[in-house]
Design a protein around this motif. Structure first.
Motif, PDB file in Angstrom:
ATOM      1  N   ARG A 299       0.827  -1.204   0.000  1.00  0.00           N
ATOM      2  CA  ARG A 299       0.000   0.000   0.000  1.00  0.00           C
ATOM      3  C   ARG A 299       0.861   1.255   0.000  1.00  0.00           C
ATOM      4  NH1 ARG A 299      -4.672  -2.033   4.257  1.00  0.00           N
ATOM      5  NH2 ARG A 299      -5.769  -3.367   2.765  1.00  0.00           N
ATOM      6  N   LEU A 300       1.986   1.196   0.657  1.00  0.00           N
ATOM      7  CA  LEU A 300       2.880   2.348   0.674  1.00  0.00           C
ATOM      8  C   LEU A 300       3.520   2.583  -0.692  1.00  0.00           C
ATOM      9  CD1 LEU A 300       4.641   1.704   4.101  1.00  0.00           C
ATOM     10  CD2 LEU A 300       2.965   3.485   3.602  1.00  0.00           C
ATOM     11  N   LYS A 301       3.739   1.511  -1.440  1.00  0.00           N
ATOM     12  CA  LYS A 301       4.403   1.618  -2.741  1.00  0.00           C
ATOM     13  C   LYS A 301       3.442   1.919  -3.886  1.00  0.00           C
ATOM     14  CE  LYS A 301       8.080  -1.712  -1.643  1.00  0.00           C
ATOM     15  NZ  LYS A 301       8.651  -3.029  -1.987  1.00  0.00           N
ATOM     16  N   ARG A 302       2.168   1.800  -3.635  1.00  0.00           N
ATOM     17  CA  ARG A 302       1.197   1.933  -4.720  1.00  0.00           C
ATOM     18  C   ARG A 302       1.258   3.310  -5.364  1.00  0.00           C
ATOM     19  NH1 ARG A 302      -5.159   0.240  -4.178  1.00  0.00           N
ATOM     20  NH2 ARG A 302      -5.675   0.431  -6.382  1.00  0.00           N
TER      21      ARG A 302
ATOM     22  N   ALA B 259       3.597   9.550  -9.202  1.00  0.00           N
ATOM     23  CA  ALA B 259       3.486   9.917  -7.790  1.00  0.00           C
ATOM     24  C   ALA B 259       2.962   8.734  -6.989  1.00  0.00           C
ATOM     25  CB  ALA B 259       2.543  11.107  -7.631  1.00  0.00           C
ATOM     26  N   LEU B 260       3.330   8.695  -5.709  1.00  0.00           N
ATOM     27  CA  LEU B 260       2.793   7.668  -4.831  1.00  0.00           C
ATOM     28  C   LEU B 260       1.333   7.975  -4.530  1.00  0.00           C
ATOM     29  CD1 LEU B 260       5.709   7.181  -2.268  1.00  0.00           C
ATOM     30  CD2 LEU B 260       5.062   5.662  -4.137  1.00  0.00           C
ATOM     31  N   ASN B 261       0.558   6.921  -4.306  1.00  0.00           N
ATOM     32  CA  ASN B 261      -0.863   7.104  -4.049  1.00  0.00           C
ATOM     33  C   ASN B 261      -1.115   7.815  -2.726  1.00  0.00           C
ATOM     34  OD1 ASN B 261      -3.538   6.665  -5.025  1.00  0.00           O
ATOM     35  ND2 ASN B 261      -3.830   5.179  -3.399  1.00  0.00           N
ATOM     36  N   ILE B 262      -0.194   7.678  -1.789  1.00  0.00           N
ATOM     37  CA  ILE B 262      -0.311   8.382  -0.516  1.00  0.00           C
ATOM     38  C   ILE B 262       0.975   9.155  -0.268  1.00  0.00           C
ATOM     39  CG2 ILE B 262      -1.925   6.736   0.517  1.00  0.00           C
ATOM     40  CD1 ILE B 262       0.453   5.519   1.993  1.00  0.00           C
TER      41      ILE B 262
ATOM     42  N   GLY C 137      12.424   0.557  -2.563  1.00  0.00           N
ATOM     43  CA  GLY C 137      12.049   0.528  -1.154  1.00  0.00           C
ATOM     44  C   GLY C 137      11.189   1.712  -0.757  1.00  0.00           C
ATOM     45  N   VAL C 138      10.814   1.749   0.528  1.00  0.00           N
ATOM     46  CA  VAL C 138       9.958   2.807   1.065  1.00  0.00           C
ATOM     47  C   VAL C 138      10.636   3.441   2.269  1.00  0.00           C
ATOM     48  CG1 VAL C 138       7.717   3.340   2.083  1.00  0.00           C
ATOM     49  CG2 VAL C 138       7.880   1.624   0.291  1.00  0.00           C
TER      50      VAL C 138
END
Length: 273
Positions: free
Chosen positions: A179-182, A195-198, A228-229
């Motif tokens: 979810r963080l990478k979406r 862009a990242l979704n969040i 990575g995140v």
């Protein structure tokens, strides 16, 4: 006189031809502008329809996120995703407390345990929307400056220590790496990167930014994204993730809390340090 009259007629005809050419150019310019406006409207309508279809196809389930703007909350719109190889499952019968005490004893004893009723709150979260813990690795805690360890352990700093720990806990949602990478495909790319979704997550302590990790390069130049995140302004990277019950524990290579919080510890001087 005849010559002058002929010259005047030639000049008059030339003026008429010039006026006609200018008029033709103005007409062509108007037609082109109208065509451009119609094309722009058609393009915007197509993009809007595509974005609406994408939003309808992905219903909301999680509310532990914020948008790219640090103060603007994104409407819950993250669909359930299956865990990938980035995450592993802990023992089925192992509790969160025993898992942390065994794998991250310093984080558990110095920070998490300082949050009042921490485990009872996390148990409630586990039975509801899940929970997320950004846990500094054991090596990070061991490498902490001795002065900081004393400050964290000092009872006079209990409130600050609780705030520091709270930045590492989310109690209203299980936030996986997936979810963080979406990525958000509904907005234009910047330099070819989606862009990242969040743009951030809301922890018990406050909001933290979310970004992509980079590696390589020289003194910040030429570094490339490595998939990575990172969490927080210090860009602490997720090393690995473990699912415990309905929650997830992310092992971090640093603290996710803002540096500003350490200044509050410095307000209390410890003799001998």
């Amino acid at each position: 006189r005849v010559a002058l009259s002929s010259i005047s007629r030639v000049i008059f005809y030339c003026q008429e031809i010039a006026i006609e050419e200018v008029t033709l150019l103005l007409i062509l310019q108007y037609v082109l502008s109208q065509f451009t406006m119609v094309w722009a409207r058609m393009t915007n309508s197509f993009l809007a329809a595509t974005a609406l279809a994408f939003a309808v196809a992905h219903p909301a389930t999680v509310d532990a996120f914020t948008g790219p703007s640090p103060r603007a909350a994104i409407a819950p719109r993250i669909a359930p995703l299956q865990e990938s190889a980035d995450s592993t499952d802990g023992p089925a019968e192992e509790s969160l407390q025993s898992f942390l005490q065994q794998n991250y004893p310093l984080f558990e004893s110095l920070l998490l345990s300082k949050i009042p009723d921490a485990y009872s709150i996390l148990r409630e979260s586990d039975s509801a929307n899940g929970y997320t813990i950004f846990c500094p690795s054991q090596s990070v805690m061991e490498g902490l400056d001795p002065k900081r360890k004393v400050q964290i352990s000092d009872k006079r700093n209990e409130e600050v220590t609780e705030k520091l720990a709270a930045y590492h806990v989310i109690t209203n949602g299980k936030v996986t790496q997936e979810r963080l990478k979406r990525e958000d495909w509904t907005v234009p790319r910047v330099d070819g990167v989606a862009a990242l979704n969040i743009g951030g997550v809301v922890t018990v302590g406050g909001e933290l930014r979310v970004g992509r990790s980079k590696s390589g390069g020289f003194m910040g130049w030429g570094a490339k994204e490595d998939g990575g995140v990172v969490i927080g302004n210090n860009e602490a990277k997720i090393v690995k993730s473990t699912n415990i019950g309905n929650g997830v524990v992310h092992e971090m290579d640093g603290f996710v809390a803002p540096d500003l919080i350490w200044r509050y510890f410095d307000q209390l001087r410890i003799p001998g340090f």
